[in-house]
Design a protein around this motif. Sequence first.
Motif, PDB file in Angstrom:
ATOM      1  N   ASN A  68       2.692  19.791 104.464  1.00 55.81           N
ATOM      2  CA  ASN A  68       2.404  20.605 103.283  1.00 55.81           C
ATOM      3  C   ASN A  68       1.278  21.593 103.584  1.00 55.81           C
ATOM      4  OD1 ASN A  68       2.419  21.392 100.459  1.00 55.81           O
ATOM      5  ND2 ASN A  68       0.579  20.155 100.235  1.00 55.81           N
ATOM      6  N   LYS A  90       5.504  26.638  98.339  1.00 59.59           N
ATOM      7  CA  LYS A  90       4.301  25.806  98.204  1.00 59.59           C
ATOM      8  C   LYS A  90       4.513  24.678  97.201  1.00 59.59           C
ATOM      9  CE  LYS A  90       0.617  29.022  99.423  1.00 59.59           C
ATOM     10  NZ  LYS A  90      -0.630  29.599  98.930  1.00 59.59           N
ATOM     11  N   ALA A  93       6.854  21.942  98.660  1.00 60.14           N
ATOM     12  CA  ALA A  93       6.164  21.105  99.657  1.00 60.14           C
ATOM     13  C   ALA A  93       5.198  20.146  98.969  1.00 60.14           C
ATOM     14  CB  ALA A  93       5.430  21.986 100.659  1.00 60.14           C
ATOM     15  N   ALA A  94       4.462  20.644  97.990  1.00 61.07           N
ATOM     16  CA  ALA A  94       3.553  19.768  97.239  1.00 61.07           C
ATOM     17  C   ALA A  94       4.343  18.704  96.482  1.00 61.07           C
ATOM     18  CB  ALA A  94       2.703  20.597  96.277  1.00 61.07           C
TER      19      ALA A  94
END
Length: 117
Positions: A68, A90, A93-94
Motif C-alpha cells: 500500500n 490509493k 490499496a488501503a
Amino acid sequence: MKKGKLLKSFQYAFLGIAFCLRSERNMQIHAAATVVVLLMGTYVRVTKMEWLVLLLTIGGVWSLEMVNTALEKTVDLITAERHPFAKIAKDAAAGAVLVFSCIAVAIGLVIFIPYLW
C-alpha cells in the motif's frame, strides 16, 4: 546472481521495511499489534499450528501495508494533482489492508478468546 547483488537486494528490502516503520502511522500500529500478539501468544502458550496462523497473518498484514505504501508513493510520484484514478488506486490499496486487518483481528479473537475465557 552474484553474492554482492543478493546482499544488496536484502539491504534494499530492509531499508524499505525501516522506511515504512519510521514514516507510516498504520505500520507503527501494526508493529505495536504484532508485539501484543507475540507476547500474548507466548503468555498463553498457543499451539504450533496457532503460531503458524498468527505468523502468516502478521506477515500478510505487514506485506499488504508495505505494498500500500509503495503504491501510494508511486501514485504521488506520477501525479501531484488530484485525479479520480489516483484516488481509486490509493483507496483500493488501503481497502485491501483494511480487509486483511479485519480478518487478522477475527483470527486473533478465534485463537485467543478460548485461552482468555
